[in-house]
Motif scaffolding. Sequence first.
Motif, PDB file in Angstrom:
ATOM      1  N   CYS A  15       0.946  -1.087   0.258  1.00  0.00           N
ATOM      2  CA  CYS A  15       0.031  -0.022   0.294  1.00  0.00           C
ATOM      3  C   CYS A  15       0.783   0.777  -0.371  1.00  0.00           C
ATOM      4  N   ASN A  16       0.086   1.850  -0.983  1.00  0.00           N
ATOM      5  CA  ASN A  16       1.973   3.320  -1.309  1.00  0.00           C
ATOM      6  C   ASN A  16       0.332   4.241  -0.369  1.00  0.00           C
ATOM      7  N   GLN A  17      -0.632   4.672   0.889  1.00  0.00           N
ATOM      8  CA  GLN A  17      -1.330   6.104   1.456  1.00  0.00           C
ATOM      9  C   GLN A  17      -2.006   6.028   0.098  1.00  0.00           C
ATOM     10  N   CYS A  18      -2.774   5.900  -0.909  1.00  0.00           N
ATOM     11  CA  CYS A  18      -2.787   7.063  -1.638  1.00  0.00           C
ATOM     12  C   CYS A  18      -4.873   7.182  -1.297  1.00  0.00           C
ATOM     13  N   GLY A  19      -4.778   6.759  -0.794  1.00  0.00           N
ATOM     14  CA  GLY A  19      -6.344   6.876  -0.101  1.00  0.00           C
ATOM     15  C   GLY A  19      -7.937   6.145  -1.199  1.00  0.00           C
ATOM     16  N   LYS A  20      -7.707   5.973  -1.908  1.00  0.00           N
ATOM     17  CA  LYS A  20      -8.276   6.150  -3.332  1.00  0.00           C
ATOM     18  C   LYS A  20      -9.210   4.603  -2.457  1.00  0.00           C
ATOM     19  N   CYS A  21      -9.083   3.641  -1.938  1.00  0.00           N
ATOM     20  CA  CYS A  21     -10.080   3.015  -0.950  1.00  0.00           C
ATOM     21  C   CYS A  21     -10.633   3.440   0.354  1.00  0.00           C
ATOM     22  N   PHE A  22      -9.762   4.216   0.727  1.00  0.00           N
ATOM     23  CA  PHE A  22     -10.558   5.022   1.254  1.00  0.00           C
ATOM     24  C   PHE A  22     -11.780   6.317   1.559  1.00  0.00           C
ATOM     25  N   SER A  23     -11.234   6.629  -0.078  1.00  0.00           N
ATOM     26  CA  SER A  23     -12.951   7.630  -0.089  1.00  0.00           C
ATOM     27  C   SER A  23     -14.130   6.990  -0.982  1.00  0.00           C
ATOM     28  N   GLU A  24     -13.836   5.590  -1.708  1.00  0.00           N
ATOM     29  CA  GLU A  24     -14.747   5.170  -2.014  1.00  0.00           C
ATOM     30  C   GLU A  24     -15.396   3.855  -1.742  1.00  0.00           C
ATOM     31  N   CYS A  25     -14.484   3.204  -0.379  1.00  0.00           N
ATOM     32  CA  CYS A  25     -15.235   2.257   1.277  1.00  0.00           C
ATOM     33  C   CYS A  25     -17.231   2.752   0.875  1.00  0.00           C
ATOM     34  N   PRO A  26     -18.128   1.976   0.576  1.00  0.00           N
ATOM     35  CA  PRO A  26     -19.292   2.087   1.287  1.00  0.00           C
ATOM     36  C   PRO A  26     -19.629   2.183   2.133  1.00  0.00           C
ATOM     37  N   GLN A  27     -18.672   1.682   3.655  1.00  0.00           N
ATOM     38  CA  GLN A  27     -19.027   1.720   5.103  1.00  0.00           C
ATOM     39  C   GLN A  27     -18.003   2.007   5.745  1.00  0.00           C
ATOM     40  N   SER A  28     -17.319   3.352   4.610  1.00  0.00           N
ATOM     41  CA  SER A  28     -16.248   3.588   5.486  1.00  0.00           C
ATOM     42  C   SER A  28     -15.552   2.905   6.572  1.00  0.00           C
ATOM     43  N   CYS A  29     -15.172   1.710   5.977  1.00  0.00           N
ATOM     44  CA  CYS A  29     -14.488   0.877   7.384  1.00  0.00           C
ATOM     45  C   CYS A  29     -13.357   1.026   7.230  1.00  0.00           C
ATOM     46  N   ILE A  30     -12.538   1.525   6.188  1.00  0.00           N
ATOM     47  CA  ILE A  30     -11.288   1.689   5.878  1.00  0.00           C
ATOM     48  C   ILE A  30     -10.625   2.268   7.300  1.00  0.00           C
ATOM     49  N   ASN A  31      -9.782   2.096   8.199  1.00  0.00           N
ATOM     50  CA  ASN A  31      -9.383   3.002   9.227  1.00  0.00           C
ATOM     51  C   ASN A  31      -7.235   3.104   8.419  1.00  0.00           C
ATOM     52  N   VAL A  32      -7.012   4.294   9.260  1.00  0.00           N
ATOM     53  CA  VAL A  32      -5.404   4.888   8.547  1.00  0.00           C
ATOM     54  C   VAL A  32      -5.487   5.395  10.172  1.00  0.00           C
ATOM     55  N   ILE A  33      -4.443   4.489  10.815  1.00  0.00           N
ATOM     56  CA  ILE A  33      -3.419   5.307  11.931  1.00  0.00           C
ATOM     57  C   ILE A  33      -1.674   4.973  11.794  1.00  0.00           C
ATOM     58  N   ASP A  34      -1.224   6.443  12.290  1.00  0.00           N
ATOM     59  CA  ASP A  34       0.008   6.253  11.085  1.00  0.00           C
ATOM     60  C   ASP A  34       0.511   6.116  10.143  1.00  0.00           C
ATOM     61  N   GLU A  35      -0.431   6.364   9.545  1.00  0.00           N
ATOM     62  CA  GLU A  35      -0.561   6.421   8.155  1.00  0.00           C
ATOM     63  C   GLU A  35      -0.480   4.929   7.357  1.00  0.00           C
ATOM     64  N   LYS A  36      -0.941   4.079   8.335  1.00  0.00           N
ATOM     65  CA  LYS A  36      -0.982   2.812   7.942  1.00  0.00           C
ATOM     66  C   LYS A  36      -2.668   3.051   7.342  1.00  0.00           C
ATOM     67  N   PHE A  37      -2.802   1.937   6.249  1.00  0.00           N
ATOM     68  CA  PHE A  37      -4.135   1.596   5.653  1.00  0.00           C
ATOM     69  C   PHE A  37      -4.610   0.348   6.402  1.00  0.00           C
ATOM     70  N   SER A  38      -5.909  -0.258   7.092  1.00  0.00           N
ATOM     71  CA  SER A  38      -6.170  -1.434   7.336  1.00  0.00           C
ATOM     72  C   SER A  38      -7.722  -1.731   7.482  1.00  0.00           C
ATOM     73  N   ILE A  39      -8.382  -2.235   7.184  1.00  0.00           N
ATOM     74  CA  ILE A  39     -10.002  -2.907   7.483  1.00  0.00           C
ATOM     75  C   ILE A  39     -10.770  -3.470   8.238  1.00  0.00           C
ATOM     76  N   ASN A  40     -11.754  -2.535   8.913  1.00  0.00           N
ATOM     77  CA  ASN A  40     -11.870  -2.490   9.504  1.00  0.00           C
ATOM     78  C   ASN A  40     -12.527  -3.979   9.908  1.00  0.00           C
ATOM     79  N   GLN A  41     -12.341  -5.223   9.895  1.00  0.00           N
ATOM     80  CA  GLN A  41     -13.375  -6.669   9.690  1.00  0.00           C
ATOM     81  C   GLN A  41     -14.512  -6.356   9.757  1.00  0.00           C
ATOM     82  N   ALA A  42     -15.252  -5.887  11.326  1.00  0.00           N
ATOM     83  CA  ALA A  42     -16.221  -5.937  12.150  1.00  0.00           C
ATOM     84  C   ALA A  42     -17.429  -4.984  11.165  1.00  0.00           C
ATOM     85  N   HIS A  43     -17.178  -4.365  10.360  1.00  0.00           N
ATOM     86  CA  HIS A  43     -18.308  -3.607   9.693  1.00  0.00           C
ATOM     87  C   HIS A  43     -18.150  -3.504   7.816  1.00  0.00           C
ATOM     88  N   CYS A  44     -16.867  -4.310   7.966  1.00  0.00           N
ATOM     89  CA  CYS A  44     -17.031  -4.702   6.672  1.00  0.00           C
ATOM     90  C   CYS A  44     -17.818  -5.433   5.369  1.00  0.00           C
TER      91      CYS A  44
END
Length: 211
Positions: free
Chosen positions: A163-192
């Motif tokens: 991941c290069n932290q472009c943010g495209k997944c963050f902006s298009e996730c229908p549930q807004s379940c992409i987490n960004v912590i210390d510039e690292k992206f992850s998926i919150n599985q409880a809401h995916c």
Amino acid sequence: MQTADYLKILKNDIHSAVFATIDENGLPDARVIDIMLVDSDSLYFITAKGKKFYKQLTEQKFAAISGMTGGDHSLDKKAISIRGKIRNIGITKLEEVFTENPYMNEIYPNIESRNALEVFQMYDGQGEYFDLSVKPIYRDTFYLGGNHDIHTGAHGFYVTADCNQCGKCFSECPQSCINVIDEKFSINQAHCLHCGRCYEICPKNAIMKRG
């Protein structure tokens, strides 16, 4: 919540669920069956010995179950799906089935008519719970049986080190379940939703399927 809590929702709030097996031609075969009893990590239902469903359960010893509360416009919409092993326990618990589900006495009013029935138990498997009444949706995985090693494992998607932290997944996730912590992206599985949108649009192919 624990497995027992999800099984109680399946029995008490959903009760009538779709059961899927495989027919003699290798095609899916489905019907609606009532969940009669549950305990801490298994569920029970009945069917008649003369039914095709009985034959399929006896031969395949496996089934998939899906059910949902509420109608199209219900504000309390919860869904449960389970895939698991089935075993025939004969007339064990049959009396308990009729005691706990008194409406069955109208369908099978006497002992003689109940001789056609046997009880099946789903005793080992993996399930998923969805609460669609909250935003973002909530999902959880649970197990029947306890030996997680034999189950199908995790599903969905995860973000890799590419991941290069472009943010495209963050902006298009229908549930807004992409987490960004210390510039690292992850998926919150409880809401995916497991919709795969992030997987499709990632320009670095940095999102992979789990399992």
